[in-house]
Scaffold this motif. Sequence first.
Motif, short mmCIF file in Angstrom:
data_model
loop_
_atom_site.label_atom_id
_atom_site.label_comp_id
_atom_site.label_asym_id
_atom_site.label_seq_id
_atom_site.Cartn_x
_atom_site.Cartn_y
_atom_site.Cartn_z
N MET A 74 -12.81 53.78 100.95
CA MET A 74 -13.95 53.68 100.05
C MET A 74 -14.52 52.27 100.02
N PHE A 76 -17.01 49.95 97.53
CA PHE A 76 -17.46 50.06 96.15
C PHE A 76 -18.76 49.33 95.91
N GLU A 78 -19.50 47.29 93.18
CA GLU A 78 -19.41 45.93 92.66
C GLU A 78 -18.39 45.14 93.46
N SER A 81 -15.75 43.08 91.24
CA SER A 81 -14.66 43.68 90.49
C SER A 81 -13.76 44.53 91.38
N ALA A 82 -14.20 44.85 92.59
CA ALA A 82 -13.35 45.66 93.47
C ALA A 82 -12.33 44.80 94.21
N LEU A 83 -12.43 43.48 94.06
CA LEU A 83 -11.43 42.61 94.67
C LEU A 83 -10.55 42.04 93.57
N ASN A 84 -9.25 41.99 93.86
CA ASN A 84 -8.31 41.48 92.88
C ASN A 84 -8.41 39.95 92.84
N HIS A 133 -13.36 34.63 94.20
CA HIS A 133 -14.39 33.86 93.48
C HIS A 133 -15.01 32.77 94.35
N ARG B 189 -10.63 48.14 85.86
CA ARG B 189 -11.37 47.36 86.84
C ARG B 189 -11.36 48.09 88.19
N ASP B 190 -12.44 47.85 88.95
CA ASP B 190 -12.58 48.58 90.21
C ASP B 190 -11.46 48.31 91.20
N PHE B 191 -10.87 47.11 91.15
CA PHE B 191 -9.88 46.84 92.18
C PHE B 191 -8.63 47.70 92.03
N ALA B 194 -9.67 50.74 93.64
CA ALA B 194 -9.67 50.47 95.07
C ALA B 194 -8.25 50.51 95.62
N ASN B 213 -2.19 39.76 87.43
CA ASN B 213 -3.32 39.41 86.59
C ASN B 213 -2.91 39.12 85.15
#
Lengths: 303, 299
Positions: A74, A76, A78, A81-84, A133, B189-191, B194, B213
């Motif tokens: 998948m 995404f 955003e 926010s899809a990365l930690n 970031h 959160r999306d991650f 994911a 986190n």
Amino acid sequence: MPVVEAVNLAIARGSTLALVGESGCGKSLIASSIMQLLPPFGRVNRGVISLDGQNLASLDERSLQKIRGNRIAMIFQEPMSALNPVFTVGAQIAESLLLHMELDNKAARQRSIELLESVGIPDPQVRAGNYPHELSGGMRQRVLIAMALACEPDLIIADEPTTALDVTIQAQILDLLHDLQERHGAAILFISHDFGVVSQMADDIAVMYAGRIIEQGSAAEILESPTHPYTRALLATTPRLDHKADRLPAIVGRVPSPFERDAGCHFRKRCDHAVAQCAASYPELIARVGSHPCACHVVNANV
Amino acid sequence: MKHYSPTQLALKRLRSHKLAMISIGILVSLAILVISADLFTALLGIDPNAVNLMNRTAPPSAEHWLGTDVLGRDVLARLLYGGRVSLFVGLTAALAAASIGTFIGLCAGYFGGRLDALLMRTTDSVLALPALPVLIVLAALDLKKIGLPDEIAYSENVSFFRIVFIVALLGWTTVARLVRGATLTIKERDFVFAAEGSGGSHFGIMFRHILPNLVSSIIVAVTLSTGSVILLESTLSFLGLGIQPPMASWGAMLTNAQETIWEAPMLAVYPGLLILITVISFNFLGDGLQDALDPRATS
């Protein structure tokens, strides 16, 4: 209560199917259903989700974990926010390699650098050691695409992958997806509300409204001769370079929530062409002779 | 291009926090002093537990730098050994409590539903227990009677482990609630989605993706609770239920000092002052860490 129903989609290897519709139509729910990652209280009641003949809806969690990320991946909406935020992007790409491929840490790191390079990130060696970031929005989206490609999946679900990006980056990302599809031959399910983007990507288009497919056909058919009033209205709201307009038309009202749906056509309250029959029954998705499938009483009566 | 990891960024921010840096200085010097207690006593030829009734409550001298206590034992040596116990009890108990709390909070927040309800009601129940009476009852339990072998039940260090155990058993609730709340936010959160989408297992996602986190808030919680655990240990020891003699701890030293508070007030002042300084330092350090690790949080 059904939220999405009567959806029948097929994507061939190497082709792209675009799923188009307003927010709240159930596009993303279809993506989650395919992944079998529905929110709590959501489930697939009826029907089959088939990947090369294997019904995903009937698999247990463990077999699904082997398919997710490996055969279906998948991308995404955003990229932030899809990365930690606490891991380097290299480590995040390596993650799914370590889960699905029999690689050691070093090989996975090497492979993740190659993947970053293949999605067009300059200095992949250095970038792999960056945290999310430290990257720009476009770069992050490239990283997400690299993550999705890591295990060379058969199906890529791209859920509004360009919505959060500005227009120039959008075009680059779409080109990249095109390229990668040609190289890997993956099928792409492209979810979007933007016909402009869809027209650049899709081989086939399915238009959704309030949990149902209302019109389906090849990209040329839908874009050049839309028949359903909703598709036509949606296309009219897309800004175009070759048409001058003072103000873009809007579709009045909003998508009815699953609680507000009745037996009639869900679009009739916002439709200019609604007739008495529209309140009586939901129109079937049928194709007139010489045209593509469309679910509308008015259209299908005018044969 | 020079780039910083989140940890490096946090350290940079921490370095600009004066009070926290002073606290670190104090705590590190205390730790070094306390760890080198053996070296120190060996050098001066002092046994911290050696009783000398001929030399009670002696004033500072070349041999006993801070004088002697009611039983003629060297005060400085006992302060160092007592600090070792107090600091170690504080840190281990806070860490143990945080580990239990983290695990429970993660499970409750991640799995949700009935498990969440069960775990959180348990947390509420533990929080509702009146702490001091429970501590006193637990501290007064005869370990032999609950089936522990003699060598454990009557060993010298048992009072030490007992305190760590009791504090961990009652102290995990704050961290559990904190971690559960944070897990609920991060889970959305999306991650995380994911990670599920790339085939991660539940425990893999909990510990590989969500826990890192949370580390910053857990560190802050541990630091702040270390101070309060040291106070708690002092309270228990002062009541005679904590660290048992001849082992020293700051709280136990306060107890001994109360009999001679008029003749030798310094015996109470030294451990009291050390407790005060240590607890304050931990609190300032906790504040500094909070600012450094989570710049968005304001408290």
